[in-house]
Design an enzyme around this catalytic site. Structure first.
Site, PDB file in Angstrom:
ATOM      1  N   GLY A 163       0.794  -1.216   0.000  1.00  0.00           N
ATOM      2  CA  GLY A 163       0.000   0.000   0.000  1.00  0.00           C
ATOM      3  C   GLY A 163       0.828   1.268   0.000  1.00  0.00           C
TER       4      GLY A 163
ATOM      5  N   ASN B 228      -7.977   3.807   9.484  1.00  0.00           N
ATOM      6  CA  ASN B 228      -7.368   2.621  10.078  1.00  0.00           C
ATOM      7  C   ASN B 228      -7.496   2.581  11.596  1.00  0.00           C
ATOM      8  OD1 ASN B 228      -5.451   4.862   9.447  1.00  0.00           O
ATOM      9  ND2 ASN B 228      -4.115   3.724  10.819  1.00  0.00           N
TER      10      ASN B 228
ATOM     11  N   GLN C 248      -7.662  -0.350   4.147  1.00  0.00           N
ATOM     12  CA  GLN C 248      -8.524  -0.921   5.184  1.00  0.00           C
ATOM     13  C   GLN C 248      -9.893  -1.335   4.653  1.00  0.00           C
ATOM     14  OE1 GLN C 248      -7.687  -1.809   8.148  1.00  0.00           O
ATOM     15  NE2 GLN C 248      -5.676  -0.839   8.249  1.00  0.00           N
TER      16      GLN C 248
ATOM     17  N   SER D 176      -3.416  -3.366  -0.129  1.00  0.00           N
ATOM     18  CA  SER D 176      -2.329  -4.219   0.348  1.00  0.00           C
ATOM     19  C   SER D 176      -2.880  -5.590   0.698  1.00  0.00           C
ATOM     20  CB  SER D 176      -1.663  -3.590   1.573  1.00  0.00           C
ATOM     21  OG  SER D 176      -0.526  -4.325   1.964  1.00  0.00           O
ATOM     22  N   ALA D 177      -2.185  -6.641   0.262  1.00  0.00           N
ATOM     23  CA  ALA D 177      -2.688  -8.010   0.416  1.00  0.00           C
ATOM     24  C   ALA D 177      -2.785  -8.436   1.869  1.00  0.00           C
ATOM     25  CB  ALA D 177      -1.789  -8.983  -0.347  1.00  0.00           C
ATOM     26  N   HIS D 178      -1.851  -8.002   2.701  1.00  0.00           N
ATOM     27  CA  HIS D 178      -1.811  -8.554   4.057  1.00  0.00           C
ATOM     28  C   HIS D 178      -2.936  -8.038   4.951  1.00  0.00           C
ATOM     29  CE1 HIS D 178      -0.011  -5.266   6.614  1.00  0.00           C
ATOM     30  NE2 HIS D 178       0.292  -4.787   5.423  1.00  0.00           N
TER      31      HIS D 178
ATOM     32  N   CYS E 151       3.996   5.620  18.911  1.00  0.00           N
ATOM     33  CA  CYS E 151       5.273   5.980  19.532  1.00  0.00           C
ATOM     34  C   CYS E 151       6.012   6.973  18.649  1.00  0.00           C
ATOM     35  CB  CYS E 151       6.112   4.719  19.735  1.00  0.00           C
ATOM     36  SG  CYS E 151       7.569   4.975  20.748  1.00  0.00           S
TER      37      CYS E 151
END
Length: 402
Positions: A76, A155, A183, A203-205, A328
């Protein structure tokens, strides 16, 4: 870890487990079918056929008019960068970008870099529920707008943006429209051929496919300049030998997502609601985002006067994976830019916890998480009360001795 309990994974907006059938589809392309898709011999032709089959599978999921509108990328982030930089390079006389205050860093970071290079950027705000200020979006569009890049779904909160409507407004202004749909893919029905969307990233994951592979939808006829130059792969739009195992995995994941889109989303939404309602029973917390228009798998709950980091830490110790509503930054915890953009009250700003489900989530897992979260929140609140009482006693002691 809870005794005699398996881990529970509720961080599916970060990544999903690769579906076993996706892995099985990929394996032959690490062993027997290992050719280069650009080769003209049998090994290459066999692999090239698998590549085009995957392209057609993704085309079907997206509702794209042509298979050639699918350009495979490394993920992505590459697709987002490609869309943004190509738009500025190809839209003569247009040097402005419109985006939102709640985009993923894969959009906001390149946009910030372009601002340093004197490209004008318009960052459209959202309201307290994470909904886009449509009037501000209209005002941001103009004769020098090259691109509007607006995420399909957030997201952190799952809030869904009206991207098809926004794409129409953008087309009327003569500019290109791109959406980061990382998403949204596999969670919402998409019909690109009947929209004004020019480019879309995925994005595939995020849909039970492998990591390291994604795609950019590029509407036929859209002016384009590659980000990565090299060979003739992807019709000269993305150089480099294709990641065939990853592409095959993405194609299979797209097929599975298309098959399961409707019923699974309803089931997951019911589980999400059960989870959210159970956690909200603890009081002094609230669900963030547009709760009437969001992804079915996502809830982000902000707890008053508690640190989301502490809750996530305790959940992890109990074998439950969740994520923060803050990120963070420079070695210290800073409130998420999404929560700040939404104007989350100071008492809750650091207390966000995102829980994101998948088609693998079970009702038993949901009930266990509700129970564990309640225990954690009660424990942290007891600690907080004790700390406050100690501070008050110390203050009274100092006053009595002054």
């Amino acid at each position: 870890m809870r005794e005699d309990q398996l881990p529970i994974y509720l961080d599916n907006n970060a990544t999903t487990r690769t579906d076993p059938s996706v892995l099985q589809a990929m394996l032959p392309f690490f062993k027997e079918q290992f050719g280069n898709a650009s080769s003209t011999h049998a090994f290459g032709r066999e692999v090239a056929s698998a590549l085009e089959h995957a392209r057609c599978s993704l085309q079907a999921l997206l509702g794209a008019a042509h298979d050639q509108e699918i350009v495979f990328t490394s993920g992505g982030s590459e697709a987002n960068n490609t869309a943004i930089l190509s738009s500025l390079a190809t839209q003569e006389g247009r040097d402005e970008i419109v985006t939102t205050s709640v985009e993923h860093s894969a959009v906001l970071t390149p946009v910030k870099q372009l601002a340093i290079m004197n490209f004008k950027t318009h960052v459209v705000p959202v309201d307290r529920r994470g909904r886009l200020d449509i009037d501000a979006f209209r005002r941001a569009l103009g004769p020098r707008t090259a691109l509007a890049s607006i995420m399909w779904a957030n997201n952190e909160t799952g809030t869904i943006f009206p991207v098809e409507f926004l794409a129409g407004l953008t087309r009327e202004a003569g500019a290109l429209f791109h959406t980061d749909a990382v998403q949204a893919i596999g969670k919402l029905p998409i019909d690109l051929k009947n929209s004004a969307i020019d480019m879309l990233s995925l994005s595939a994951h995020k849909l039970h496919g492998p990591k390291g592979i994604g795609a950019l939808y590029l509407r036929k006829g859209t002016k384009f300049r590659p980000l990565i130059w090299g060979g003739s792969q992807e019709r000269l739009r993305r150089g480099g030998t294709e990641n065939i195992p990853g592409i095959v995995g993405l194609g299979k994941a797209a097929e599975l997502a298309a098959e399961r889109l409707g019923p699974e989303c309803v089931r997951i939404g019911a589980l999400r609601d059960r989870l959210e309602q159970g956690i909200l029973q603890n009081g002094d917390c609230m669900a963030l985002g547009d709760i009437n228009n969001r992804l079915s798998n996502t809830t982000n709950i902000a707890f008053d006067h508690l640190e989301g980091e502490a809750i996530v830490h305790h959940l992890s110790r109990a074998g439950i994976a969740a994520s923060l509503g803050s990120a963070c930054a420079s070695g210290s915890m800073e409130p998420s830019h999404v929560m700040r953009a939404m104007g989350v009250p100071a008492k809750s700003l650091r207390g966000g916890v995102r829980l994101s489900l998948s088609r693998e989530t079970t009702v038993e897992e949901i009930d266990e998480v509700v129970s564990v979260v309640s225990e954690i929140v009660a424990h942290l609140r007891a600690e907080l009360r004790g700390a406050c009482e100690s501070a008050q006693n110390a203050s009274r002691f100092r006053s009595s001795n002054s």
